[in-house]
Enzyme design. Structure first.
Site, mmCIF file in Angstrom:
data_model
loop_
_atom_site.group_PDB
_atom_site.id
_atom_site.type_symbol
_atom_site.label_atom_id
_atom_site.label_comp_id
_atom_site.label_asym_id
_atom_site.label_seq_id
_atom_site.Cartn_x
_atom_site.Cartn_y
_atom_site.Cartn_z
ATOM 1 N N SER A 146 46.555 73.696 40.465
ATOM 2 C CA SER A 146 46.946 75.079 40.747
ATOM 3 C C SER A 146 47.457 75.136 42.169
ATOM 4 C CB SER A 146 45.712 75.980 40.586
ATOM 5 O OG SER A 146 45.884 77.232 41.202
ATOM 6 N N TYR A 159 36.920 78.759 41.612
ATOM 7 C CA TYR A 159 38.121 78.221 40.968
ATOM 8 C C TYR A 159 38.931 77.386 41.963
ATOM 9 C CZ TYR A 159 42.697 78.215 38.617
ATOM 10 O OH TYR A 159 43.885 77.840 38.043
#
Length: 282
Positions: A146, A159
């Site tokens: 990401s 996350y």
């Protein structure tokens, strides 16, 4: 463009590719793109009903329930892939979950769930796939990271921690196995329009990616192995610039465009209930 697609298709066609988290979103887009180019694709997902339905639509021979946090489940999935489709050429570790909100107030069970799926699952899958690939002297492991792999973001601290870990792990394993025929890639998308970002805000001047954008990046690195790919590529320039800035300045710019609000004050938690309940992140 047509000639390039043909060249990419020739390099991808016939490869045996397993995709985790393949029932929906980015995973399904990856599977669809690869299948369309002639790859032998298998998908696994924790949601058995959804993975069977999605795989049936595509006509995939291997579409199985898969818990990436359980060694037995993951090994059985890869066994099925190799029995039905042949030796594994590519594993795409795509399965991932996100929990939005205050890190300080995040329930321990939710924190552990995000860690188990996002980094535990990637490590386990990488190990199991590499153990099959190394004796053959060939193979490719594509891990979905990401922009959170390189840039922090308020409201999704756990996350971001896992995606930093994905990048560090992938790069380290590449170093360990150098010269043994394996490729390792990390794909780093910006916010992508899937159920994962239901109810989140939007920063000024930023455009979300689509699952198909990430799928094209995965196809590209399989055809031409690349260590890191940011989606869209323009975000890579921005990320590099921010990392060269003093941290205080980078964070100030983020506040000015609203990146600090996307997963905090702009978050609409009522729109995330179904996702959180399904993924165990509520």
């Amino acid at each position: 463009m047509h000639a390039r697609r043909k060249t990419v298709g020739m390099k991808v066609s016939g490869k045996t590719v397993a995709v985790t988290g393949g029932a929906r979103g980015i995973g399904l887009a990856i599977a669809t793109a690869l299948h369309g180019l002639g790859a032998k694709v298998a998908i696994g997902d924790i949601d058995e009903a959804a993975v069977h339905e999605a795989g049936g639509r595509l006509g995939l021979a291997v579409r199985r329930g898969l818990d990436v946090t359980e060694r037995q489940s993951f090994a059985a999935f890869l066994d099925a892939v190799e029995v039905e489709l042949g030796p594994l050429d590519v594993l795409v570790n795509n399965a991932g979950v996100i929990a939005a909100g205050s890190a300080v107030d995040e329930p321990d069970a939710v924190t552990q769930r995000v860690l188990d799926v996002n980094i535990g699952g990637v490590i386990l899958g990488t190990k199991l796939a590499a153990q099959r690939m190394l004796p053959r002297g060939r193979g490719h492991i594509v891990n979905i990271g990401s922009m959170g792999s390189v840039l922090p973001c308020a409201g999704i601290a756990t996350y971001c921690a896992t995606k930093h870990a994905v990048l560090g792990f992938t790069d380290s394993v590449r170093m360990e196995t150098r010269g043994r025929g394996l490729h390792f890639s990390t794909i780093m998308p910006t916010l992508t329009n899937t159920e994962m970002i239901a109810g989140v805000g939007h920063a000024r001047g930023f455009k979300n990616a689509e699952p198909q954008d990430v799928a094209r990046a995965v196809v590209g690195v399989i055809a031409k192995p690349t260590r890191r790919v940011v989606v869209p590529r323009s975000m890579g320039i921005m990320a590099s610039a921010q990392r060269l800035m003093p941290q205080g300045l980078a964070e100030a710019i983020g506040r000015a465009v609203g990146t600090d609000r996307v997963f905090t004050s702009d978050l609409q938690t009522d729109k995330r209930r179904d996702y959180a309940r399904r993924t165990g992140t509520s």
